[in-house]
Design a protein around this motif. Structure first.
Motif, PDB file in Angstrom:
ATOM      1  N   ARG A  70       0.994  -1.155   0.010  1.00  0.00           N
ATOM      2  CA  ARG A  70      -0.050   0.092  -0.056  1.00  0.00           C
ATOM      3  C   ARG A  70       0.713   1.194  -0.026  1.00  0.00           C
ATOM      4  NH1 ARG A  70      -5.307   0.114   1.474  1.00  0.00           N
ATOM      5  NH2 ARG A  70      -4.887   1.614   2.848  1.00  0.00           N
ATOM      6  N   THR A  71       2.055   1.170   0.684  1.00  0.00           N
ATOM      7  CA  THR A  71       2.853   2.357   0.601  1.00  0.00           C
ATOM      8  C   THR A  71       3.378   2.678  -0.803  1.00  0.00           C
ATOM      9  OG1 THR A  71       3.414   1.967   3.138  1.00  0.00           O
ATOM     10  CG2 THR A  71       5.055   3.389   1.565  1.00  0.00           C
ATOM     11  N   ALA A  72       3.913   1.491  -1.439  1.00  0.00           N
ATOM     12  CA  ALA A  72       4.400   1.693  -2.751  1.00  0.00           C
ATOM     13  C   ALA A  72       3.309   2.103  -3.621  1.00  0.00           C
ATOM     14  CB  ALA A  72       4.916   0.367  -3.235  1.00  0.00           C
ATOM     15  N   MET A  73       1.994   1.569  -3.484  1.00  0.00           N
ATOM     16  CA  MET A  73       0.848   2.050  -4.244  1.00  0.00           C
ATOM     17  C   MET A  73       0.861   3.433  -4.178  1.00  0.00           C
ATOM     18  SD  MET A  73      -1.570  -1.090  -3.637  1.00  0.00           S
ATOM     19  CE  MET A  73      -3.100  -0.192  -3.741  1.00  0.00           C
ATOM     20  N   LYS A  74       0.844   4.159  -3.005  1.00  0.00           N
ATOM     21  CA  LYS A  74       0.507   5.525  -2.529  1.00  0.00           C
ATOM     22  C   LYS A  74       1.772   6.327  -3.434  1.00  0.00           C
ATOM     23  CE  LYS A  74      -2.340   8.303  -0.469  1.00  0.00           C
ATOM     24  NZ  LYS A  74      -3.662   8.618  -0.951  1.00  0.00           N
ATOM     25  N   ASN A  75       2.838   5.947  -3.023  1.00  0.00           N
ATOM     26  CA  ASN A  75       3.891   6.617  -3.679  1.00  0.00           C
ATOM     27  C   ASN A  75       3.789   6.883  -5.089  1.00  0.00           C
ATOM     28  OD1 ASN A  75       5.121   7.038  -1.318  1.00  0.00           O
ATOM     29  ND2 ASN A  75       6.707   5.400  -1.375  1.00  0.00           N
ATOM     30  N   GLN A  76       3.531   5.772  -5.964  1.00  0.00           N
ATOM     31  CA  GLN A  76       3.252   5.649  -7.443  1.00  0.00           C
ATOM     32  C   GLN A  76       2.101   6.518  -7.589  1.00  0.00           C
ATOM     33  OE1 GLN A  76       5.128   3.794  -9.453  1.00  0.00           O
ATOM     34  NE2 GLN A  76       4.053   4.942 -11.247  1.00  0.00           N
ATOM     35  N   GLU A  77       1.119   6.342  -6.762  1.00  0.00           N
ATOM     36  CA  GLU A  77      -0.106   7.280  -6.946  1.00  0.00           C
ATOM     37  C   GLU A  77       0.418   8.703  -7.123  1.00  0.00           C
ATOM     38  OE1 GLU A  77      -3.388   7.070  -4.459  1.00  0.00           O
ATOM     39  OE2 GLU A  77      -4.296   5.329  -5.813  1.00  0.00           O
ATOM     40  N   ILE A  78       1.150   9.405  -6.041  1.00  0.00           N
ATOM     41  CA  ILE A  78       1.658  10.389  -6.186  1.00  0.00           C
ATOM     42  C   ILE A  78       2.631  10.817  -7.162  1.00  0.00           C
ATOM     43  CG2 ILE A  78       3.214  12.079  -4.642  1.00  0.00           C
ATOM     44  CD1 ILE A  78       2.163  10.567  -2.166  1.00  0.00           C
ATOM     45  N   ASP A  79       3.270   9.923  -7.535  1.00  0.00           N
ATOM     46  CA  ASP A  79       3.946  10.238  -8.653  1.00  0.00           C
ATOM     47  C   ASP A  79       3.521  10.358 -10.009  1.00  0.00           C
ATOM     48  OD1 ASP A  79       6.615  10.108  -7.205  1.00  0.00           O
ATOM     49  OD2 ASP A  79       6.969   8.098  -7.440  1.00  0.00           O
ATOM     50  N   SER A  80       2.507   9.637 -10.387  1.00  0.00           N
ATOM     51  CA  SER A  80       1.743   9.585 -11.493  1.00  0.00           C
ATOM     52  C   SER A  80       0.610  10.521 -11.494  1.00  0.00           C
ATOM     53  CB  SER A  80       1.307   8.118 -11.747  1.00  0.00           C
ATOM     54  OG  SER A  80       0.358   7.767 -10.869  1.00  0.00           O
ATOM     55  N   GLN A  81       0.091  10.968 -10.365  1.00  0.00           N
ATOM     56  CA  GLN A  81      -0.651  12.213 -10.192  1.00  0.00           C
ATOM     57  C   GLN A  81      -2.158  11.341 -10.598  1.00  0.00           C
ATOM     58  OE1 GLN A  81       0.320  15.833 -11.533  1.00  0.00           O
ATOM     59  NE2 GLN A  81       1.715  15.776  -9.740  1.00  0.00           N
ATOM     60  N   LYS A  82      -2.588  10.020 -10.556  1.00  0.00           N
ATOM     61  CA  LYS A  82      -3.589   9.476 -11.136  1.00  0.00           C
ATOM     62  C   LYS A  82      -3.843   8.160 -10.138  1.00  0.00           C
ATOM     63  CE  LYS A  82      -1.742   6.981 -14.976  1.00  0.00           C
ATOM     64  NZ  LYS A  82      -2.075   5.675 -14.631  1.00  0.00           N
ATOM     65  N   PRO A  83      -5.308   7.832 -10.065  1.00  0.00           N
ATOM     66  CA  PRO A  83      -5.463   6.695  -9.433  1.00  0.00           C
ATOM     67  C   PRO A  83      -4.848   5.324 -10.075  1.00  0.00           C
ATOM     68  CG  PRO A  83      -7.435   7.778  -9.897  1.00  0.00           C
ATOM     69  CD  PRO A  83      -6.643   8.355 -10.614  1.00  0.00           C
ATOM     70  N   LEU A  84      -4.611   4.294  -9.395  1.00  0.00           N
ATOM     71  CA  LEU A  84      -3.786   3.290  -9.940  1.00  0.00           C
ATOM     72  C   LEU A  84      -4.780   2.100 -10.497  1.00  0.00           C
ATOM     73  CD1 LEU A  84      -0.984   2.423  -7.504  1.00  0.00           C
ATOM     74  CD2 LEU A  84      -0.760   3.891  -9.586  1.00  0.00           C
ATOM     75  N   SER A  85      -4.790   1.707 -11.707  1.00  0.00           N
ATOM     76  CA  SER A  85      -5.253   0.462 -12.108  1.00  0.00           C
ATOM     77  C   SER A  85      -4.849  -0.850 -11.185  1.00  0.00           C
ATOM     78  CB  SER A  85      -5.359   0.327 -13.578  1.00  0.00           C
ATOM     79  OG  SER A  85      -4.121  -0.019 -14.066  1.00  0.00           O
ATOM     80  N   ASP A  86      -5.602  -1.973 -11.585  1.00  0.00           N
ATOM     81  CA  ASP A  86      -5.232  -2.954 -10.751  1.00  0.00           C
ATOM     82  C   ASP A  86      -3.735  -3.732 -11.748  1.00  0.00           C
ATOM     83  OD1 ASP A  86      -7.099  -3.371  -9.247  1.00  0.00           O
ATOM     84  OD2 ASP A  86      -8.243  -5.052 -10.155  1.00  0.00           O
ATOM     85  N   GLU A  87      -3.803  -3.268 -12.909  1.00  0.00           N
ATOM     86  CA  GLU A  87      -2.603  -3.495 -13.609  1.00  0.00           C
ATOM     87  C   GLU A  87      -1.335  -2.964 -13.233  1.00  0.00           C
ATOM     88  OE1 GLU A  87      -1.161  -2.892 -18.035  1.00  0.00           O
ATOM     89  OE2 GLU A  87      -2.889  -4.214 -18.188  1.00  0.00           O
ATOM     90  N   ASP A  88      -1.491  -1.609 -12.794  1.00  0.00           N
ATOM     91  CA  ASP A  88      -0.647  -0.815 -12.200  1.00  0.00           C
ATOM     92  C   ASP A  88      -0.006  -1.524 -10.739  1.00  0.00           C
ATOM     93  OD1 ASP A  88      -0.673   1.046 -14.383  1.00  0.00           O
ATOM     94  OD2 ASP A  88      -2.081   2.305 -13.226  1.00  0.00           O
ATOM     95  N   ILE A  89      -1.066  -1.904  -9.822  1.00  0.00           N
ATOM     96  CA  ILE A  89      -0.862  -2.574  -8.656  1.00  0.00           C
ATOM     97  C   ILE A  89      -0.024  -3.811  -9.092  1.00  0.00           C
ATOM     98  CG2 ILE A  89      -1.901  -3.512  -6.362  1.00  0.00           C
ATOM     99  CD1 ILE A  89      -4.031  -1.510  -7.179  1.00  0.00           C
ATOM    100  N   ILE A  90      -0.402  -4.559  -9.810  1.00  0.00           N
ATOM    101  CA  ILE A  90       0.249  -5.908 -10.232  1.00  0.00           C
ATOM    102  C   ILE A  90       1.869  -5.729 -10.673  1.00  0.00           C
ATOM    103  CG2 ILE A  90       0.501  -7.941 -11.781  1.00  0.00           C
ATOM    104  CD1 ILE A  90      -2.697  -7.759 -11.727  1.00  0.00           C
ATOM    105  N   THR A  91       2.049  -4.593 -11.361  1.00  0.00           N
ATOM    106  CA  THR A  91       3.397  -4.316 -11.720  1.00  0.00           C
ATOM    107  C   THR A  91       4.171  -3.883 -10.504  1.00  0.00           C
ATOM    108  OG1 THR A  91       2.774  -3.277 -13.763  1.00  0.00           O
ATOM    109  CG2 THR A  91       4.812  -2.677 -12.935  1.00  0.00           C
ATOM    110  N   ILE A  92       3.665  -3.286  -9.697  1.00  0.00           N
ATOM    111  CA  ILE A  92       4.288  -2.798  -8.205  1.00  0.00           C
ATOM    112  C   ILE A  92       4.563  -4.156  -7.464  1.00  0.00           C
ATOM    113  CG2 ILE A  92       3.858  -1.822  -6.077  1.00  0.00           C
ATOM    114  CD1 ILE A  92       2.216   0.519  -7.399  1.00  0.00           C
ATOM    115  N   MET A  93       3.582  -5.078  -7.445  1.00  0.00           N
ATOM    116  CA  MET A  93       3.727  -6.274  -6.602  1.00  0.00           C
ATOM    117  C   MET A  93       4.914  -7.097  -7.260  1.00  0.00           C
ATOM    118  SD  MET A  93      -0.035  -7.540  -5.577  1.00  0.00           S
ATOM    119  CE  MET A  93      -1.102  -6.691  -4.906  1.00  0.00           C
TER     120      MET A  93
END
Length: 147
Positions: A30-53
């Motif tokens: 969830r921390t990595a997701m939040k950081n990615q959301e802040i960087d990309s300035q848009k909500p993450l899709s499930d595909e983005d979350i899988i990439t993070i995982m």
């Protein structure tokens, strides 16, 4: 249920169950997701979350190798537990035979003939296996097929 909702529900359940390993892994995701959301300035899709995982899983596997080489059995066990939790959230991974079949199809469709065409094959192949196969394994299979 989206992956974000599933992670939130599982985090709550891990707190109730006092499952420290699962809780720490979910918080890390969830921390990595939040950081990615802040960087990309848009909500993450499930595909983005899988990439993070997948990125987190790769880091854990690299750490696991280092811990094994260093003889740190305590850290090996902790890292293996984290890897097990991460794998639960990822889509089912392709077997080597399934990857080989997909690689053969891509090699045929791109007209690749040798190692020089590896970049072309990988560019066409990775979107098909993204999140479902380890990049190192895909690279090895492509190398073998192009020899």
């Amino acid at each position: 249920m989206s992956l974000t909702e599933r992670l939130t529900n599982d985090m709550k359940q891990a707190m109730k169950d006092k499952d420290k390993v699962r809780l720490s892994v979910i918080r890390m995701i969830r921390t990595a997701m939040k950081n990615q959301e802040i960087d990309s300035q848009k909500p993450l899709s499930d595909e983005d979350i899988i990439t993070i995982m997948n990125r987190e899983l790769k880091q854990r596997r690299d750490s696991l190798q280092a811990f094994e080489a260093g003889g740190r059995q305590d850290l090996v066990e902790d890292t293996q537990a984290e890897i097990a939790v991460l794998i639960e959230y990822l889509p089912e991974q392709l077997s080597e035979d399934e990857i080989r079949t997909i690689v053969k199809e891509v090699v045929a469709s791109t007209g690749a003939t040798g190692k020089a065409d590896m970049g072309k094959v990988m560019a066409a192949l990775m979107p098909k296996v993204k999140g479902r196969a380890d990049g190192k394994l895909v690279n090895q299979v492509v190398s073998q097929e192009l020899q």
